[in-house]
Design a protein around this motif. Structure first.
Motif, mmCIF file in Angstrom:
data_model
loop_
_atom_site.group_PDB
_atom_site.id
_atom_site.type_symbol
_atom_site.label_atom_id
_atom_site.label_comp_id
_atom_site.label_asym_id
_atom_site.label_seq_id
_atom_site.Cartn_x
_atom_site.Cartn_y
_atom_site.Cartn_z
ATOM 1 N N TYR A 620 14.561 -20.454 13.771
ATOM 2 C CA TYR A 620 14.467 -19.782 12.474
ATOM 3 C C TYR A 620 13.809 -18.423 12.603
ATOM 4 C CZ TYR A 620 9.473 -20.913 12.089
ATOM 5 O OH TYR A 620 8.126 -20.983 12.288
ATOM 6 N N CYS A 621 13.947 -17.637 11.553
ATOM 7 C CA CYS A 621 13.306 -16.326 11.480
ATOM 8 C C CYS A 621 11.884 -16.518 10.970
ATOM 9 C CB CYS A 621 14.088 -15.406 10.546
ATOM 10 S SG CYS A 621 13.207 -13.870 10.173
ATOM 11 N N THR A 622 10.922 -15.914 11.686
ATOM 12 C CA THR A 622 9.507 -16.134 11.370
ATOM 13 C C THR A 622 8.930 -15.085 10.431
ATOM 14 O OG1 THR A 622 8.965 -14.880 13.335
ATOM 15 C CG2 THR A 622 9.017 -17.279 13.560
ATOM 16 N N ASP A 623 9.650 -13.991 10.223
ATOM 17 C CA ASP A 623 9.111 -12.870 9.452
ATOM 18 C C ASP A 623 9.818 -12.833 8.096
ATOM 19 O OD1 ASP A 623 8.443 -10.384 8.378
ATOM 20 O OD2 ASP A 623 8.385 -9.411 10.336
ATOM 21 N N PHE A 624 9.067 -13.047 7.025
ATOM 22 C CA PHE A 624 9.666 -13.151 5.691
ATOM 23 C C PHE A 624 10.421 -11.862 5.350
ATOM 24 C CE2 PHE A 624 10.480 -14.252 1.464
ATOM 25 C CZ PHE A 624 10.191 -15.605 1.297
ATOM 26 N N CYS A 625 11.758 -11.931 5.369
ATOM 27 C CA CYS A 625 12.543 -10.700 5.361
ATOM 28 C C CYS A 625 13.373 -10.509 4.100
ATOM 29 C CB CYS A 625 13.450 -10.670 6.590
ATOM 30 S SG CYS A 625 14.394 -12.184 6.793
ATOM 31 N N SER A 626 13.587 -11.567 3.327
ATOM 32 C CA SER A 626 14.384 -11.420 2.114
ATOM 33 C C SER A 626 14.159 -12.652 1.255
ATOM 34 C CB SER A 626 15.867 -11.316 2.456
ATOM 35 O OG SER A 626 16.339 -12.607 2.836
ATOM 36 N N ALA A 627 14.753 -12.656 0.074
ATOM 37 C CA ALA A 627 14.627 -13.809 -0.817
ATOM 38 C C ALA A 627 15.190 -15.060 -0.139
ATOM 39 C CB ALA A 627 15.354 -13.546 -2.125
ATOM 40 N N LEU A 628 16.152 -14.862 0.768
ATOM 41 C CA LEU A 628 16.767 -16.012 1.437
ATOM 42 C C LEU A 628 16.303 -16.138 2.893
ATOM 43 C CD1 LEU A 628 20.278 -15.715 -0.196
ATOM 44 C CD2 LEU A 628 18.455 -17.327 -0.745
ATOM 45 N N HIS A 629 15.086 -15.673 3.120
ATOM 46 C CA HIS A 629 14.480 -15.794 4.458
ATOM 47 C C HIS A 629 14.421 -17.256 4.904
ATOM 48 C CE1 HIS A 629 11.178 -15.930 7.420
ATOM 49 N NE2 HIS A 629 10.599 -16.787 6.608
ATOM 50 N N GLN A 630 14.140 -18.160 3.975
ATOM 51 C CA GLN A 630 14.064 -19.583 4.349
ATOM 52 C C GLN A 630 15.419 -20.118 4.816
ATOM 53 O OE1 GLN A 630 10.922 -19.971 4.958
ATOM 54 N NE2 GLN A 630 10.675 -21.963 3.945
ATOM 55 N N GLU A 631 16.492 -19.466 4.425
ATOM 56 C CA GLU A 631 17.837 -19.874 4.850
ATOM 57 C C GLU A 631 18.186 -19.307 6.227
ATOM 58 O OE1 GLU A 631 16.946 -19.292 1.807
ATOM 59 O OE2 GLU A 631 17.700 -21.068 0.774
ATOM 60 N N MET A 632 17.351 -18.414 6.733
ATOM 61 C CA MET A 632 17.678 -17.725 7.982
ATOM 62 C C MET A 632 17.272 -18.614 9.170
ATOM 63 S SD MET A 632 16.955 -13.776 8.903
ATOM 64 C CE MET A 632 17.600 -13.073 10.420
ATOM 65 N N SER A 633 18.197 -19.503 9.527
ATOM 66 C CA SER A 633 17.872 -20.516 10.536
ATOM 67 C C SER A 633 19.153 -20.979 11.217
ATOM 68 C CB SER A 633 17.176 -21.700 9.859
ATOM 69 O OG SER A 633 18.059 -22.299 8.915
ATOM 70 N N GLY A 634 19.026 -21.874 12.181
ATOM 71 C CA GLY A 634 20.199 -22.407 12.863
ATOM 72 C C GLY A 634 19.825 -23.600 13.716
ATOM 73 N N TYR A 635 20.843 -24.177 14.400
ATOM 74 C CA TYR A 635 20.606 -25.347 15.246
ATOM 75 C C TYR A 635 21.186 -25.124 16.640
ATOM 76 C CZ TYR A 635 19.431 -28.109 11.090
ATOM 77 O OH TYR A 635 18.843 -28.597 9.958
ATOM 78 N N VAL A 636 20.458 -25.634 17.629
ATOM 79 C CA VAL A 636 21.009 -25.738 18.983
ATOM 80 C C VAL A 636 21.046 -27.225 19.329
ATOM 81 C CG1 VAL A 636 20.798 -25.067 21.394
ATOM 82 C CG2 VAL A 636 19.856 -23.591 19.639
ATOM 83 N N ARG A 637 22.206 -27.685 19.772
ATOM 84 C CA ARG A 637 22.345 -29.087 20.175
ATOM 85 C C ARG A 637 22.205 -29.179 21.692
ATOM 86 N NH1 ARG A 637 28.158 -32.185 19.741
ATOM 87 N NH2 ARG A 637 27.621 -34.022 21.000
ATOM 88 N N VAL A 638 21.317 -30.064 22.140
ATOM 89 C CA VAL A 638 21.116 -30.251 23.575
ATOM 90 C C VAL A 638 21.630 -31.635 23.975
ATOM 91 C CG1 VAL A 638 19.422 -30.370 25.448
ATOM 92 C CG2 VAL A 638 19.144 -28.678 23.619
ATOM 93 N N SER A 639 22.529 -31.660 24.946
ATOM 94 C CA SER A 639 23.151 -32.906 25.408
ATOM 95 C C SER A 639 22.639 -33.264 26.805
ATOM 96 C CB SER A 639 24.671 -32.716 25.448
ATOM 97 O OG SER A 639 25.135 -32.282 24.185
ATOM 98 N N PRO A 640 22.857 -34.511 27.243
ATOM 99 C CA PRO A 640 22.418 -34.907 28.595
ATOM 100 C C PRO A 640 23.080 -34.054 29.676
ATOM 101 C CG PRO A 640 23.079 -36.832 27.311
ATOM 102 C CD PRO A 640 23.499 -35.634 26.527
ATOM 103 N N ALA A 641 22.480 -34.069 30.839
ATOM 104 C CA ALA A 641 22.945 -33.197 31.925
ATOM 105 C C ALA A 641 24.431 -33.380 32.236
ATOM 106 C CB ALA A 641 22.109 -33.452 33.169
ATOM 107 N N GLY A 642 24.897 -34.614 32.272
ATOM 108 C CA GLY A 642 26.285 -34.839 32.672
ATOM 109 C C GLY A 642 27.288 -34.803 31.523
#
Ligand code: RUQ
Ligand code: CUA
Length: 663
Positions: A620-642
């Motif tokens: 997520y974005c840590t610096d309050f940048c706009s009214a929708l700053h709380q929406e400024m985020s995303g996901y990374v999916r981590v799977s097993p090595a194989g």
């Protein structure tokens, strides 16, 4: 017997140095000027008149205050990592803290020096010293960021540093601790100090256009402790003055053994002469190792280069370059008056302040008015160089600055006061208590040719009862005095970051209009930049994954990333696409063993991340940048090595299947 005497002496010295209670000024609360509020009040929405650049001591940083309000404007990371700004944590800034010893996340910054042209501040750069692992930094005042750091070989305890010449030709740095030179065997008994230990003065040249620093040469000196320094100016331009203590060359129990002599030395260095010797090839090339780190504003990336050679001039052999003159007793500050004619030595254990005359020094040199020599360096006669002594100034003089009316101001650590005296007749004119135990002080423009004598700030080591208690450690303190009248008037207290040592005050007009507002995205030459969302991507290269990602109000592109596997080394290359002042975005990812990134508009910064478990990792974005700053985020999916989850990334399209059909 001798030892016993020494111990008694030492405890007297200790009482003197620690005896703050005894000297605590009375009527602490009443000392404030009645119109203090009006004098320091800067209305909301109004700018301060001055910038105050304050060293952070053991915080390793430099802070910027506005005066007269005492508002903290910024903490600039220099020698210490700063997780708030990602300094020392991002891949781009890590090389700034590289040294010949490897990556060092901390240092101790004591002195600040603004660049000068013709002996006046020019508002371009501010320099700072690393005391512990000897380095000098240059901060660019367009960006308020550390632009360059150079390490110093043959040095230890880089305290008399960084001091600059009147046209910023050189930044000069002297060793506080003498040590065996880097190319000699350092594995020697410590009690061979006198034979094996040497002092070193480093001359760093500063390029006129871009400020680029180079280690031009060093002067090898006797093994003393070089404490502080000032460049000559005006009549004394071309010279440098260094205070030296421990001329006893003690290697143990210095508080006693380095306080034996009645007088130590100030070393005067004719640096124009040193330049001549250098040109004439009189220097010795010495193999050394030191890091030179430069932040490139186009690539937004620092590089660190290890250099391997320095030219050393020997003060023992090369005549007419260095001179000593005696200075009572364990001198600390060594300050030069606005005209350059007077050199003020502040002996920590002296009961007077000696004022030396440059003119008399030159005459004494011409007349060879020596009382002896030390390792080939002539010692001038005290009386022949002395202009006069300020009698009974107070106890524990440390540092002196000047105004534009012929007055000097000296900080008195032990008697906890600032003492104002006249340079011509050496009479004490006024004294103002400090709360408590002042170290450095600074007058606006106080080390320039034409000081602005409006304010003086005292930087105090102890605050005791000045602020609300905050546990065992209390904040250090700065105190602002109005010095426009005959009497100094205390008008404000403000706490400081870390421990303040030296500071400088510069008119805001010199700096405020040159401030960079954002980096032009078109000129961004970072290797991993994405100049628009269409060029963002995720690229696997074996076990290394590069994520090219952009930030703009109020989303990251991409914000759904899959196909990362255990064992991967992930690099988030975040480009802030904003082209507007004051719109940084932050970047942080769960579980990261790292700080955040704080990315300025138009800039690219990189966070290295090694996922430690399978699962879902929001960022997520840590610096309050706009009214929708709380929406400024995303996901990374981590799977097993194989796992065979392929790399995929998207923004706004990775919808649940049935909703996708509805559209
Ligand atoms: S010092 S308190 Cu490190 Cu400049 Cu004198
Ligand atoms: Cu970007 Cu908050």
């Amino acid at each position: 017997m001798k030892n016993l005497k020494n111990i008694v002496l030492s405890s007297i010295a200790a009482t003197l140095l620690l005896g703050i209670n005894a000297c605590k000024p009375k009527n602490a609360g009443n000392a404030v000027s009645a119109d203090a509020a009006i004098k320091t009040y800067v209305a909301p929405g109004k700018y301060d008149e001055f910038y105050n650049f304050v060293s952070g001591g053991f915080s390793g940083q430099m802070s910027v205050y506005g005066l007269p309000s005492g508002r903290l404007l910024k903490v600039m990371p220099v020698f210490s990592v700063d997780p708030e700004k990602g300094y020392g944590f991002s891949e781009e800034t890590k090389p700034m803290l590289n040294t010949s010893h490897g990556f060092i996340p901390w240092d101790d910054l004591h002195h600040v020096q603004l660049s000068k042209t013709n002996g006046e501040y020019d508002g371009r750069w501010v320099f700072g010293n690393a005391n512990n692992t000897p380095r000098v930094a240059r901060i660019d005042l367009k960006t308020f960021r550390t632009a360059e750091i150079i390490e110093l070989p043959n040095s230890a305890g880089n305290h008399s540093s960084p001091f600059i010449t009147e046209n910023t030709e050189y930044v000069v740095a002297g060793t506080r601790f003498s040590v065996p030179p880097d190319d000699k065997n350092g594995d020697v008994p410590i009690n061979t100090y006198k034979q094996n230990f040497k002092g070193t003065i480093s001359f760093i040249s500063v390029a006129k256009e871009d400020g680029k620093m180079e280690l031009a040469f060093q002067i090898q000196c006797p093994g003393f402790n070089f404490d502080l320094s000032r460049a000559g100016k005006g009549v004394s331009n071309g010279w440098f003055f260094f205070s030296c203590y421990n001329t006893e060359q003690a290697n143990t129990l210095l508080e006693v053994n380095a306080s034996q002599r009645d007088k130590d030395f100030i070393m005067a260095v004719n640096w124009k002469k040193a330049e001549e010797y250098l040109k004439a090839g009189k220097g010795r090339k010495q193999a050394v190792k030191y890091a030179h780190n430069v932040y490139n504003e186009k690539t937004h990336t620092a590089t660190s280069e290890i250099k391997t050679e320095v030219t050393v001039l020997d003060s023992k052999e090369l005549k007419d370059m260095c001179y000593f003159f005696p200075c009572p007793k364990s001198p600390h500050g060594c300050d030069v008056s606005p005209t350059g004619e007077y050199i003020v030595g502040s002996g920590k254990l002296a009961a007077l302040i000696p004022v030396f005359s440059f003119d008399k020094m030159i005459k004494a040199i011409a007349a060879k008015d020596y009382i002896g020599e030390f390792e080939g360096i002539p010692i001038l006669k005290y009386e022949s160089v002395l202009y006069g002594e300020v009698k009974k100034p107070g106890l524990g003089p440390l540092h002196t600055e000047f105004d534009n009316k012929g007055n000097a101001y000296t900080s008195m650590f032990v008697s906890s006061e600032v003492v104002k005296w006249n340079i011509k007749d050496l009479k004490v004119l006024d004294r103002a208590p400090t709360y408590y135990s002042v170290g450095h002080l600074c007058v606006a423009g106080g080390d320039t040719k034409t000081p602005n004598a409006k304010y003086l700030v005292a930087y105090n080591k102890i605050t005791k009862d000045r602020y609300l208690p905050t546990g065992p450690e209390l904040s250090q303190s700065a105190q602002l005095y109005d010095i426009t009248g005959d009497k100094m008037q205390l008008i404000l207290d403000f706490p400081t970051i870390g421990e303040p040592h030296y500071a400088q005050i510069v008119p805001a007009d010199l700096i405020k209009n040159n401030s960079l507002k954002f980096y032009k995205i078109d000129s961004n030459e970072n290797k991993y930049v994405s100049k628009g969302e269409s060029t963002t991507k995720v690229v696997r290269d074996g076990k290394v994954v590069h994520i090219y990602i952009t930030a703009i109000r109020s989303h990251f592109a991409p914000d759904n990333i899959e196909g990362i596997k255990m064992g991967d080394e992930v690099y988030f290359h975040v480009t802030n696409l904003e082209q507007d002042w004051d719109v940084p975005h932050g970047f942080a990812v769960k579980g990261s063993l790292n700080a955040e990134l704080l990315i300025m508009p138009g800039e690219t910064q990189t966070l290295k991340w090694t996922p430690d478990r399978v699962g879902m990792f929001p960022f997520y974005c840590t610096d309050f940048c706009s009214a929708l700053h709380q929406e400024m985020s995303g996901y990374v999916r981590v799977s097993p090595a194989g796992s065979n989850v392929p790399i995929s990334y998207s923004l706004g399209t990775n919808l649940p299947k049935d909703e996708g059909l509805k559209k």
